[in-house]
Design a protein around this motif. Structure first.
Motif, short mmCIF file in Angstrom:
data_model
loop_
_atom_site.label_atom_id
_atom_site.label_comp_id
_atom_site.label_asym_id
_atom_site.label_seq_id
_atom_site.Cartn_x
_atom_site.Cartn_y
_atom_site.Cartn_z
N GLY A 47 -27.14 -24.73 -7.09
CA GLY A 47 -27.18 -25.86 -6.17
C GLY A 47 -28.53 -25.97 -5.47
O GLY A 47 -29.51 -25.33 -5.84
N ASN A 48 -28.56 -26.81 -4.44
CA ASN A 48 -29.79 -27.06 -3.68
C ASN A 48 -29.95 -26.06 -2.54
O ASN A 48 -28.98 -25.75 -1.85
CB ASN A 48 -29.78 -28.48 -3.10
N HIS A 49 -31.18 -25.63 -2.34
CA HIS A 49 -31.52 -24.75 -1.23
C HIS A 49 -32.74 -25.36 -0.55
O HIS A 49 -33.83 -25.38 -1.11
CB HIS A 49 -31.82 -23.33 -1.73
N GLU A 50 -32.54 -25.86 0.66
CA GLU A 50 -33.59 -26.60 1.35
C GLU A 50 -34.27 -25.74 2.41
O GLU A 50 -33.62 -24.99 3.14
CB GLU A 50 -32.99 -27.84 2.02
N ASN A 76 -37.39 -28.07 -1.57
CA ASN A 76 -36.05 -28.00 -2.13
C ASN A 76 -36.08 -27.19 -3.42
O ASN A 76 -36.82 -27.51 -4.35
CB ASN A 76 -35.51 -29.41 -2.40
N LEU A 77 -35.29 -26.13 -3.46
CA LEU A 77 -35.15 -25.32 -4.67
C LEU A 77 -33.79 -25.61 -5.25
O LEU A 77 -32.76 -25.43 -4.59
CB LEU A 77 -35.29 -23.82 -4.33
N LYS A 122 -35.82 -25.30 -10.26
CA LYS A 122 -36.75 -26.41 -10.07
C LYS A 122 -37.12 -26.48 -8.60
O LYS A 122 -36.24 -26.48 -7.73
CB LYS A 122 -36.13 -27.73 -10.52
N LEU A 123 -38.41 -26.55 -8.32
CA LEU A 123 -38.91 -26.58 -6.96
C LEU A 123 -39.55 -27.93 -6.69
O LEU A 123 -40.40 -28.39 -7.46
CB LEU A 123 -39.94 -25.46 -6.74
N SER A 124 -39.14 -28.57 -5.59
CA SER A 124 -39.71 -29.86 -5.19
C SER A 124 -40.26 -29.75 -3.78
O SER A 124 -39.57 -29.25 -2.89
CB SER A 124 -38.64 -30.95 -5.21
#
Length: 172
Positions: free
Chosen positions: A14-17, A45-46, A54-56
């Motif tokens: 999932g997302n990790h912010e 956001n990972l 994926k890193l944003s």
């Protein structure tokens, strides 16, 4: 350097912010940085899906220490940019690319300070000037002074006339 580490192992799918606030202290660790004063927010956001990471990074804010290229007065430079990279785990030493960052399989955290710095620097336009909005216009007095003292007229130096004649003869 302040803590710009994000956890990359032992996390659930999932997302990790992560949110980072970038100010003057951030740029002190980057020697020779043109940016020294800013108010910038970084949304990191990972996203994990199985073994895929994926890193944003999304940055928004203002750089406060630049001068306008036209009038040389201080300017509040708004910036906005984003970077998306894939994190690949490997046991070998592999050079990163623009799209892929390689991390060691036993690595638990990733320091994103360099990615943040690159994202900020790449968001600076090549020409820095006021937007022209009512409260963001060039200093007219300074532009008049610059125009007055700028050497716009190119004077012909008579010492070069004979050399130009020789050049013309050679080219014929």
């Amino acid at each position: 350097m302040l803590n710009y580490n994000i956890r990359v192992s032992g996390i659930k799918d999932g997302n990790h912010e992560h949110i980072f606030n970038i100010d003057d202290k951030f740029f002190e660790s980057f020697v020779g940085s043109d940016v020294t004063n800013s108010i910038i927010k970084v949304n990191c956001n990972l996203y994990k899906d199985g073994n895929k990471l994926k890193l944003s990074l999304k940055i928004t804010g203002n750089i406060l220490n630049f001068n306008c290229d036209l009038c040389a007065s201080p300017i509040n430079l708004p910036i906005k940019n984003s970077i998306n990279v894939i994190l690949e785990k490997t046991d070998r030493e592999v050079e990163d690319t623009d799209e892929i960052l390689y991390i060691q399989t036993n690595q638990s955290h990733l320091n994103v300070s360099h990615l943040i710095y690159e994202c900020i620097i790449l968001s600076i336009p090549s020409k820095i000037e006021h937007s022209g909005a009512e409260n963001d216009r060039c200093n007219k007095e300074m532009i008049l002074l610059l125009d007055k003292y700028a050497n716009k007229e190119r004077k012909n130096d008579p010492r070069w006339d004979n050399l130009k004649k020789i050049k013309d003869i050679i080219q014929k």
